[in-house]
Enzyme design. Structure first.
Site, PDB file in Angstrom:
ATOM      1  N   PHE A   1     -32.540   1.343 -18.897  1.00 57.00           N
ATOM      2  CA  PHE A   1     -33.868   1.915 -18.679  1.00 57.00           C
ATOM      3  C   PHE A   1     -33.976   3.085 -19.660  1.00 57.00           C
ATOM      4  O   PHE A   1     -33.476   4.182 -19.388  1.00 57.00           O
ATOM      5  CB  PHE A   1     -34.017   2.433 -17.247  1.00 57.00           C
ATOM      6  CG  PHE A   1     -34.001   1.364 -16.187  1.00 57.00           C
ATOM      7  CD1 PHE A   1     -32.833   0.697 -15.858  1.00 57.00           C
ATOM      8  CD2 PHE A   1     -35.163   1.047 -15.491  1.00 57.00           C
ATOM      9  CE1 PHE A   1     -32.812  -0.278 -14.872  1.00 57.00           C
ATOM     10  CE2 PHE A   1     -35.155   0.065 -14.495  1.00 57.00           C
ATOM     11  CZ  PHE A   1     -33.979  -0.591 -14.193  1.00 57.00           C
ATOM     12  N   ASP A   2     -34.584   2.839 -20.807  1.00 53.87           N
ATOM     13  CA  ASP A   2     -34.589   3.874 -21.847  1.00 53.87           C
ATOM     14  C   ASP A   2     -35.399   5.102 -21.421  1.00 53.87           C
ATOM     15  O   ASP A   2     -35.153   6.203 -21.902  1.00 53.87           O
ATOM     16  CB  ASP A   2     -35.138   3.316 -23.166  1.00 53.87           C
ATOM     17  CG  ASP A   2     -34.078   2.515 -23.918  1.00 53.87           C
ATOM     18  OD1 ASP A   2     -32.939   2.417 -23.419  1.00 53.87           O
ATOM     19  OD2 ASP A   2     -34.384   1.998 -25.003  1.00 53.87           O
TER      20      ASP A   2
ATOM     21  N   LEU B   1     -36.414   9.157 -22.604  1.00 52.33           N
ATOM     22  CA  LEU B   1     -36.816   8.695 -23.936  1.00 52.33           C
ATOM     23  C   LEU B   1     -37.324   9.813 -24.840  1.00 52.33           C
ATOM     24  O   LEU B   1     -37.022   9.854 -26.039  1.00 52.33           O
ATOM     25  CB  LEU B   1     -37.869   7.605 -23.736  1.00 52.33           C
ATOM     26  CG  LEU B   1     -38.482   6.922 -24.929  1.00 52.33           C
ATOM     27  CD1 LEU B   1     -38.471   5.413 -24.714  1.00 52.33           C
ATOM     28  CD2 LEU B   1     -39.912   7.372 -25.171  1.00 52.33           C
ATOM     29  N   GLY B   2     -38.079  10.764 -24.266  1.00 52.14           N
ATOM     30  CA  GLY B   2     -38.653  11.842 -25.076  1.00 52.14           C
ATOM     31  C   GLY B   2     -37.608  12.692 -25.785  1.00 52.14           C
ATOM     32  O   GLY B   2     -37.873  13.274 -26.841  1.00 52.14           O
TER      33      GLY B   2
ATOM     34  N   TYR C   1     -31.700   1.322 -31.499  1.00 48.96           N
ATOM     35  CA  TYR C   1     -33.073   0.859 -31.568  1.00 48.96           C
ATOM     36  C   TYR C   1     -34.068   1.976 -31.819  1.00 48.96           C
ATOM     37  O   TYR C   1     -33.877   3.092 -31.355  1.00 48.96           O
ATOM     38  CB  TYR C   1     -33.446   0.181 -30.238  1.00 48.96           C
ATOM     39  CG  TYR C   1     -33.950  -1.221 -30.415  1.00 48.96           C
ATOM     40  CD1 TYR C   1     -33.078  -2.265 -30.697  1.00 48.96           C
ATOM     41  CD2 TYR C   1     -35.313  -1.511 -30.321  1.00 48.96           C
ATOM     42  CE1 TYR C   1     -33.549  -3.554 -30.867  1.00 48.96           C
ATOM     43  CE2 TYR C   1     -35.782  -2.802 -30.490  1.00 48.96           C
ATOM     44  CZ  TYR C   1     -34.896  -3.818 -30.764  1.00 48.96           C
ATOM     45  OH  TYR C   1     -35.373  -5.080 -30.928  1.00 48.96           O
TER      46      TYR C   1
ATOM     47  N   TYR D   1     -38.204   2.859 -31.237  1.00 46.25           N
ATOM     48  CA  TYR D   1     -39.475   2.494 -30.607  1.00 46.25           C
ATOM     49  C   TYR D   1     -40.544   3.446 -31.105  1.00 46.25           C
ATOM     50  O   TYR D   1     -40.400   4.664 -30.987  1.00 46.25           O
ATOM     51  CB  TYR D   1     -39.402   2.625 -29.082  1.00 46.25           C
ATOM     52  CG  TYR D   1     -38.482   1.618 -28.441  1.00 46.25           C
ATOM     53  CD1 TYR D   1     -38.918   0.327 -28.171  1.00 46.25           C
ATOM     54  CD2 TYR D   1     -37.171   1.948 -28.130  1.00 46.25           C
ATOM     55  CE1 TYR D   1     -38.073  -0.611 -27.595  1.00 46.25           C
ATOM     56  CE2 TYR D   1     -36.318   1.018 -27.555  1.00 46.25           C
ATOM     57  CZ  TYR D   1     -36.766  -0.255 -27.291  1.00 46.25           C
ATOM     58  OH  TYR D   1     -35.922  -1.179 -26.726  1.00 46.25           O
TER      59      TYR D   1
HETATM   60 CO    CO Z   1     -34.979  -6.444 -29.462  1.00 46.16          CO
END
Ligand code: CO
Length: 645
Positions: free
Chosen positions: A302-303, A309-310, A386, A388
């Protein structure tokens, strides 16, 4: 280009929805320290703006000052207890309560501690040596929550983390090309001890490098320069965090947990300010992995809720991340130790040409064409492998779009050459990228055509619209006729919906109290884009923990404490929290202040071309006026100065 600093403005001049500034964060943390609320036992898990109620915001608009406050989540390292303290920016404690059973998200200092402990562990060092890796400093480890069943012997309530590993043979090598499969340390986050070392399979470390830096690839495919010039300046203005552009007005927000937030969206409809949204954010992002092999089956992150995430927001680079005349906003985040870290150029605002807005060539040869432009507010995060990007777009036809841009490096594992590996793609000999899904959940607190009702929360209703054809017969004589059916979603239970492309399904959020020029309620429609549906079984651990994934739409009555679709504290949560739990009450949602939750995402079957860095993949949704205006608002847009005839 200009940068607007997140200054130390502690006065009531700050807009109640502005992100917490560096000065405010420092002030409130100092206040908590002085009062002994934070001592040497505590780590700060997250600090979030304690947002004003809609009624308070309405009073602010009438000139009343609003005392800004924050919600500070603390982890007591001695007990593992999590508490939430509401404190004003000047340090006055409003409330302080222990959250029973909650487990804190992963904190950056804990990640560093866990990796250091794993690297010191004799079993890890020996296991690496047996794989031919003698220098532990050439090993890159990540820290991942155990996103599946916790091993039985460790499932006693402790907070743990595990460490997938990669080998980095040279300092700038892309280490994801060299996964060390079958070897992981599990670290107890509270004691700091390595509680298990899993060393299950000896699989050769893949050796084909995955270079992507220009210095390594010599990338030289180039085009002639393309410059974006706005000689008269930009068409938007930013006062603090309040943005005006075209007929749009809104506020840019930021949350350490969710990242970019859009607040308080209004459209100037021929002089009448009409409210559209109170708050829009991506409230969760979960990535369930579909590979059953050792280690990989645990990769369900759960990013937003487990990582914050911030925290991982990039400092953006002019001319690269955003092109043209850019205004950047800085943000500030509290680190676990209470140091406030500024992230420069965290949020980018700029305009983009967006092709034609509309066009018609009349029979007399008259051409009317309007170029379209959109305002873009964006930020990008890097979480382990990753990236986003969160992009919010505002258009001249009254529509809003959210787009997530997914890029970075696919997660990798190793397996024996020539093996049948059903849930992963072989990128290079022995190097595999497991199948996975990226599932996002937008929390959309829309207030369609609020006006004077704003203070109480605007009363809206959600309607599902399907297209259908009657059987051939009196209602469909020629067979080509079709109609739409509208179903009012009256209670939470009826409002758990999925997309249906066969019915061209969309959802409309209407204000039954405000009628348009033909007597229909004004509204906006939520139009899902490319999306996916979870493959994980609902009864699996990840299926239970991310139960919100199983519907593309949820509607709830607006509650300030219902913010996260998998619950406030998803870390090692057994499941069921958030939307599945709240909506069990089956509350009424018709003609009330509602929140829409839209679940969307991608099913990522990695391609060879996603390696070594994947080209941007997009997923998102649109909010489009649907009977909100009496006609196309783009008609009011003037032609380009040089007539396009
Ligand atoms: Co992917």
């Amino acid at each position: 280009m200009s940068a607007v600093a997140a200054g130390a403005d502690l006065s009531s001049r700050a807009h109640p929805l502005d992100p917490l500034s560096k000065g405010e964060l420092e002030s409130l943390i100092a206040g908590l320290r002085d009062q002994g609320v934070i001592d040497q036992r505590h780590l700060i898990a997250v600090v979030q703006l304690e947002e004003p109620s809609k009624a308070t915001l309405a009073r602010f608009r009438l000139g009343e000052s609003v005392e800004r406050a924050a919600r500070v989540t603390l982890l007591d390292r001695s007990s593992g207890e999590v508490s939430e303290v509401v404190v004003t920016v000047s340090g006055r404690v409003v409330s302080n309560r222990i959250i029973a059973g909650a487990k804190a998200p992963i904190l950056s200092t804990e990640s560093e501690m866990a990796i250091a402990a794993a690297k010191r562990d004799a079993r890890v060092i020996e296991a690496l040596r047996s794989r031919g890796i003698t220098d532990v400093e050439t090993v890159r480890m990540e820290t991942w929550p155990i996103g599946a069943q916790i091993p039985k012997y460790l499932d006693d309530g402790r907070r743990i983390i595990w460490t997938p590993m990669w080998h980095q043979p040279t300092p700038a090598a892309n280490f994801y090309a060299h996964p060390i499969s079958g070897l992981h340390a599990i670290v107890d986050l509270d004691s700091g001890e390595v509680v298990a070392v899993e060393n299950e399979q000896q699989i050769a470390v893949p050796q084909t490098p995955g270079p992507y830096r220009q210095s390594q690839t010599g990338a030289g495919v180039a085009l002639k320069p393309l410059e974006i010039k706005q000689p008269a300046g930009v068409s938007f203005s930013i006062d603090g965090h309040s943005v005006k552009w075209e007929r749009w007005n809104f506020n840019i927000g930021f949350c350490q947990r969710e990242g970019l937030v859009i607040h308080d969206v209004w459209f100037d409809d021929a002089g009448e300010m009409r409210k559209i949204a109170h708050r829009m954010s991506i409230a969760e992002l979960v990535i369930p992995y579909g590979d059953p092999s050792q280690g990989a089956y645990r990769k369900n992150a759960f990013d937003t809720g487990e990582f914050g995430l911030g925290n991982y927001t990039n400092s953006l680079t002019l001319g690269c991340d955003c092109l043209g005349e850019i205004v950047y906003l800085d943000v500030a985040v509290a680190t676990p130790n209470g140091i406030v870290r500024e992230i420069k150029n965290a949020i980018c605002t700029h305009e983009e040409d967006f092709g034609i807005l509309w066009k018609h060539v009349d029979v007399d040869g008259n051409v009317e064409v309007r170029r379209g432009r959109r305002l873009v507010v964006s930020s990008i995060v890097t979480i382990n492998n990753y990236e986003y990007g969160y992009f919010w777009y505002f258009y001249q036809d009254g529509s809003i779009e959210f787009e997530a841009k997914l890029t970075g490096i696919v997660l990798t594992l190793a397996d024996h050459l020539g093996t049948e590996h059903g849930s992963a793609t072989e990128l290079e000999p022995g190097l595999w990228a497991p199948y996975h899904q990226h599932i996002l959940c937008a929390r959309l607190d829309l207030d369609i055509d609020g006006g004077a009702d704003e203070a109480a929360g605007v009363r809206n209703t959600v309607v599902e619209v399907d297209s259908f054809a009657h059987e051939m017969g009196p209602k469909n004589v020629y067979g080509g006729a079709y109609e739409t059916s509208e179903k009012v979603l009256r209670r939470e239970g009826e409002a758990r919906r999925v997309v249906d492309p066969f019915k061209s399904r969309f959802w409309k959020i209407i204000n039954p109290g405000r009628k348009n020029h033909i007597g229909k309620p004004v509204g906006y429609k939520l139009l899902s884009g490319h999306t996916t549906y979870p493959l994980a079984k609902p009864e699996s651990r990840i299926g239970r923990r991310a139960g919100f994934m199983y519907h593309h739409l949820w509607v709830t009555p607006n509650r300030a404490d219902e913010r996260y679709p998998a619950g406030d504290y998803p870390y090692q949560h057994p499941g069921g929290a958030g939307l599945p739990e709240w909506t069990r009450a089956d509350r009424e949602i018709e003609n009330t202040d509602v929140v829409l939750w839209h679940v969307f995402g991608t099913n990522h079957i990695p391609r060879a071309e996603d390696w070594p860095v994947m080209p941007v993949e997009r997923t998102g949704f649109h909010l489009k006026p649907s009977g909100f205006f009496s006609r196309n608002p783009g008609i009011d847009v003037a032609p380009a100065p040089k007539a396009c005839h």
